[in-house]
Design a protein around this motif. Structure first.
Motif, PDB file in Angstrom:
ATOM      1  N   ARG A  92       0.796  -1.230   0.004  1.00 18.31           N
ATOM      2  CA  ARG A  92       0.240   0.014   0.010  1.00 18.31           C
ATOM      3  C   ARG A  92       1.076   1.299  -0.075  1.00 18.31           C
ATOM      4  O   ARG A  92       2.043   1.107   0.491  1.00 18.31           O
ATOM      5  CB  ARG A  92      -1.147  -0.051   1.145  1.00 18.31           C
ATOM      6  N   LYS A  93       0.538   2.334  -0.575  1.00 22.28           N
ATOM      7  CA  LYS A  93       1.246   3.196  -0.762  1.00 22.28           C
ATOM      8  C   LYS A  93       0.352   4.857  -0.813  1.00 22.28           C
ATOM      9  O   LYS A  93      -0.643   4.652  -1.574  1.00 22.28           O
ATOM     10  CB  LYS A  93       2.435   3.524  -1.774  1.00 22.28           C
ATOM     11  N   ASP A  94       0.634   5.781  -0.438  1.00 21.95           N
ATOM     12  CA  ASP A  94       0.099   7.204  -0.734  1.00 21.95           C
ATOM     13  C   ASP A  94       1.264   8.182  -0.728  1.00 21.95           C
ATOM     14  O   ASP A  94       2.521   8.049  -0.723  1.00 21.95           O
ATOM     15  CB  ASP A  94      -1.025   7.414   0.222  1.00 21.95           C
ATOM     16  N   ASP A  95       0.973   9.378  -0.532  1.00 18.50           N
ATOM     17  CA  ASP A  95       1.982  10.434  -0.749  1.00 18.50           C
ATOM     18  C   ASP A  95       3.126  10.415   0.353  1.00 18.50           C
ATOM     19  O   ASP A  95       4.161  10.844   0.452  1.00 18.50           O
ATOM     20  CB  ASP A  95       1.315  11.965  -0.863  1.00 18.50           C
ATOM     21  N   GLU A  96       2.553  10.031   1.555  1.00 17.32           N
ATOM     22  CA  GLU A  96       3.301  10.151   2.730  1.00 17.32           C
ATOM     23  C   GLU A  96       3.770   8.797   3.427  1.00 17.32           C
ATOM     24  O   GLU A  96       4.882   8.760   3.825  1.00 17.32           O
ATOM     25  CB  GLU A  96       2.176  10.827   4.019  1.00 17.32           C
ATOM     26  N   PHE A  97       2.974   7.806   3.247  1.00 17.42           N
ATOM     27  CA  PHE A  97       3.161   6.364   3.846  1.00 17.42           C
ATOM     28  C   PHE A  97       3.254   5.553   2.774  1.00 17.42           C
ATOM     29  O   PHE A  97       2.748   5.355   1.673  1.00 17.42           O
ATOM     30  CB  PHE A  97       1.989   6.004   4.719  1.00 17.42           C
ATOM     31  N   ILE A  98       3.993   4.310   3.081  1.00 16.87           N
ATOM     32  CA  ILE A  98       4.053   3.153   2.132  1.00 16.87           C
ATOM     33  C   ILE A  98       3.885   2.039   3.161  1.00 16.87           C
ATOM     34  O   ILE A  98       4.518   2.275   4.554  1.00 16.87           O
ATOM     35  CB  ILE A  98       5.306   2.672   1.467  1.00 16.87           C
ATOM     36  N   VAL A  99       3.314   0.765   3.179  1.00 17.32           N
ATOM     37  CA  VAL A  99       3.191  -0.279   3.919  1.00 17.32           C
ATOM     38  C   VAL A  99       3.887  -1.332   3.187  1.00 17.32           C
ATOM     39  O   VAL A  99       3.883  -1.722   2.027  1.00 17.32           O
ATOM     40  CB  VAL A  99       1.833  -0.840   4.116  1.00 17.32           C
ATOM     41  N   VAL A 100       4.938  -1.968   3.959  1.00 15.88           N
ATOM     42  CA  VAL A 100       5.961  -3.187   3.160  1.00 15.88           C
ATOM     43  C   VAL A 100       5.595  -4.512   3.875  1.00 15.88           C
ATOM     44  O   VAL A 100       5.600  -4.380   5.004  1.00 15.88           O
ATOM     45  CB  VAL A 100       7.389  -2.353   3.491  1.00 15.88           C
ATOM     46  N   LYS A 101       5.777  -5.477   3.046  1.00 14.71           N
ATOM     47  CA  LYS A 101       5.585  -6.660   3.345  1.00 14.71           C
ATOM     48  C   LYS A 101       7.057  -7.374   3.165  1.00 14.71           C
ATOM     49  O   LYS A 101       7.514  -7.008   2.069  1.00 14.71           O
ATOM     50  CB  LYS A 101       4.641  -7.614   2.824  1.00 14.71           C
ATOM     51  N   SER A 102       7.685  -7.961   4.394  1.00 15.66           N
ATOM     52  CA  SER A 102       9.116  -8.204   4.062  1.00 15.66           C
ATOM     53  C   SER A 102       9.331  -9.607   4.425  1.00 15.66           C
ATOM     54  O   SER A 102       8.578 -10.297   5.334  1.00 15.66           O
ATOM     55  CB  SER A 102      10.175  -7.326   4.647  1.00 15.66           C
ATOM     56  N   ARG A 103      10.501 -10.309   3.977  1.00 19.62           N
ATOM     57  CA  ARG A 103      10.857 -11.732   4.197  1.00 19.62           C
ATOM     58  C   ARG A 103      12.333 -11.759   4.400  1.00 19.62           C
ATOM     59  O   ARG A 103      13.027 -11.440   3.410  1.00 19.62           O
ATOM     60  CB  ARG A 103      10.311 -12.572   3.573  1.00 19.62           C
ATOM     61  N   LEU A 104      13.114 -12.075   5.614  1.00 20.22           N
ATOM     62  CA  LEU A 104      14.402 -12.047   5.717  1.00 20.22           C
ATOM     63  C   LEU A 104      14.963 -13.635   5.132  1.00 20.22           C
ATOM     64  O   LEU A 104      14.102 -14.414   5.458  1.00 20.22           O
ATOM     65  CB  LEU A 104      14.934 -11.777   7.068  1.00 20.22           C
ATOM     66  N   ALA A 105      15.770 -13.487   4.498  1.00 18.40           N
ATOM     67  CA  ALA A 105      16.361 -14.676   3.817  1.00 18.40           C
ATOM     68  C   ALA A 105      17.009 -15.710   4.748  1.00 18.40           C
ATOM     69  O   ALA A 105      16.488 -16.834   4.911  1.00 18.40           O
ATOM     70  CB  ALA A 105      17.566 -14.541   2.791  1.00 18.40           C
ATOM     71  N   GLN A 106      17.694 -15.127   5.749  1.00 19.18           N
ATOM     72  CA  GLN A 106      18.228 -16.115   6.620  1.00 19.18           C
ATOM     73  C   GLN A 106      17.622 -16.635   7.734  1.00 19.18           C
ATOM     74  O   GLN A 106      17.297 -17.780   8.030  1.00 19.18           O
ATOM     75  CB  GLN A 106      19.604 -15.394   7.476  1.00 19.18           C
ATOM     76  N   SER A 107      16.603 -15.724   8.427  1.00 24.00           N
ATOM     77  CA  SER A 107      15.888 -16.170   9.641  1.00 24.00           C
ATOM     78  C   SER A 107      14.347 -16.689   9.042  1.00 24.00           C
ATOM     79  O   SER A 107      13.864 -17.569   9.647  1.00 24.00           O
ATOM     80  CB  SER A 107      15.871 -14.960  10.453  1.00 24.00           C
ATOM     81  N   GLY A 108      14.030 -16.017   7.534  1.00 22.21           N
ATOM     82  CA  GLY A 108      12.695 -16.404   7.179  1.00 22.21           C
ATOM     83  C   GLY A 108      11.759 -15.603   7.883  1.00 22.21           C
ATOM     84  O   GLY A 108      10.460 -15.706   7.608  1.00 22.21           O
ATOM     85  N   LYS A 109      12.104 -14.738   8.907  1.00 27.21           N
ATOM     86  CA  LYS A 109      11.102 -13.865   9.476  1.00 27.21           C
ATOM     87  C   LYS A 109      10.353 -12.856   8.422  1.00 27.21           C
ATOM     88  O   LYS A 109      10.860 -12.325   7.492  1.00 27.21           O
ATOM     89  CB  LYS A 109      11.920 -12.899  10.329  1.00 27.21           C
ATOM     90  N   LYS A 110       9.201 -12.933   8.642  1.00 29.91           N
ATOM     91  CA  LYS A 110       7.951 -12.362   7.915  1.00 29.91           C
ATOM     92  C   LYS A 110       7.588 -11.033   8.581  1.00 29.91           C
ATOM     93  O   LYS A 110       7.497 -11.120   9.861  1.00 29.91           O
ATOM     94  CB  LYS A 110       6.898 -13.059   7.398  1.00 29.91           C
ATOM     95  N   GLN A 111       7.722  -9.913   8.184  1.00 28.65           N
ATOM     96  CA  GLN A 111       6.962  -8.910   8.672  1.00 28.65           C
ATOM     97  C   GLN A 111       6.326  -7.662   7.986  1.00 28.65           C
ATOM     98  O   GLN A 111       6.721  -7.656   6.703  1.00 28.65           O
ATOM     99  CB  GLN A 111       8.212  -8.017   9.323  1.00 28.65           C
ATOM    100  N   VAL A 112       5.444  -7.188   8.426  1.00 29.41           N
ATOM    101  CA  VAL A 112       4.571  -5.987   7.786  1.00 29.41           C
ATOM    102  C   VAL A 112       4.814  -4.905   8.430  1.00 29.41           C
ATOM    103  O   VAL A 112       4.801  -4.710   9.756  1.00 29.41           O
ATOM    104  CB  VAL A 112       2.977  -6.397   7.498  1.00 29.41           C
ATOM    105  N   PHE A 113       5.253  -3.755   7.945  1.00 29.48           N
ATOM    106  CA  PHE A 113       5.671  -2.441   8.810  1.00 29.48           C
ATOM    107  C   PHE A 113       5.261  -1.344   7.728  1.00 29.48           C
ATOM    108  O   PHE A 113       5.259  -1.266   6.568  1.00 29.48           O
ATOM    109  CB  PHE A 113       6.863  -2.383   9.268  1.00 29.48           C
ATOM    110  N   LYS A 114       5.196  -0.158   8.729  1.00 36.51           N
ATOM    111  CA  LYS A 114       4.802   1.053   7.763  1.00 36.51           C
ATOM    112  C   LYS A 114       5.930   2.132   7.950  1.00 36.51           C
ATOM    113  O   LYS A 114       6.739   2.165   9.010  1.00 36.51           O
ATOM    114  CB  LYS A 114       3.722   1.736   8.753  1.00 36.51           C
ATOM    115  N   ILE A 115       6.133   2.658   6.960  1.00 37.85           N
ATOM    116  CA  ILE A 115       7.131   3.673   6.618  1.00 37.85           C
ATOM    117  C   ILE A 115       6.564   5.037   6.437  1.00 37.85           C
ATOM    118  O   ILE A 115       5.606   5.125   5.286  1.00 37.85           O
ATOM    119  CB  ILE A 115       8.251   3.369   5.507  1.00 37.85           C
TER     120      ILE A 115
END
Length: 140
Positions: A92-115
């Motif tokens: 998701r994104k707009d002029d001020e924010f984006i929402v990112v879904k990530s996955r780290l390779a080594q740990s496999g940790k998945k996360q959703v966060f707001k920037i």
């Protein structure tokens, strides 16, 4: 029964085609290398909670060490010399924010966060577990 199964299969195929052909969200403002800004982050924390001397020492040990490099759909983190990398997708994104879904390779940790972007060279990441923000400044 066979007609219902065929109809359900068609719905799944159409949904898959729509999802696969959906344009990938991109965010050029994110590209580059960013460094955690210890002082700005601690100042922000003080706005929402009391920070005693012991907590401030702990926060100073935690913040300011992380570097994140974003390129295309991958990112690399460097926390005090400890490297990890992964893939990300902007959901998701707009002029001020984006929402990112990530996955780290080594740990496999998945996360959703707001920037939240505050200018071309500053963004803030919302830290769910602390219910506060961490500031990052562009270094290149």
């Amino acid at each position: 029964m066979a007609i219902a199964a065929l109809a359900a299969s068609c719905v799944l195929i159409v949904a898959a085609v729509v999802l696969l052909n959906r344009p990938r969200l991109t965010e050029p403002r994110l590209d580059g290398t960013w460094q955690s800004d210890r002082e700005a982050t601690i100042t922000e924390w003080r706005k929402i909670r009391t920070v005693n001397a012991t907590q401030e020492v702990a926060l100073k040990k935690l913040f300011g060490k992380m570097k994140v490099t974003w390129i295309d759909d991958t990112f690399t983190t460097d926390w005090d010399g400890e490297l990890d990398s992964g893939t990300y997708q902007i959901i998701r994104k707009d002029d001020e924010f984006i929402v990112v879904k990530s996955r780290l390779a080594q740990s496999g940790k998945k996360q959703v966060f707001k920037i939240r972007f505050t200018d071309d060279n500053t963004y803030w990441v919302f830290l769910d577990q602390a219910w506060s923000w961490e500031c990052f400044r562009r270094v290149k």
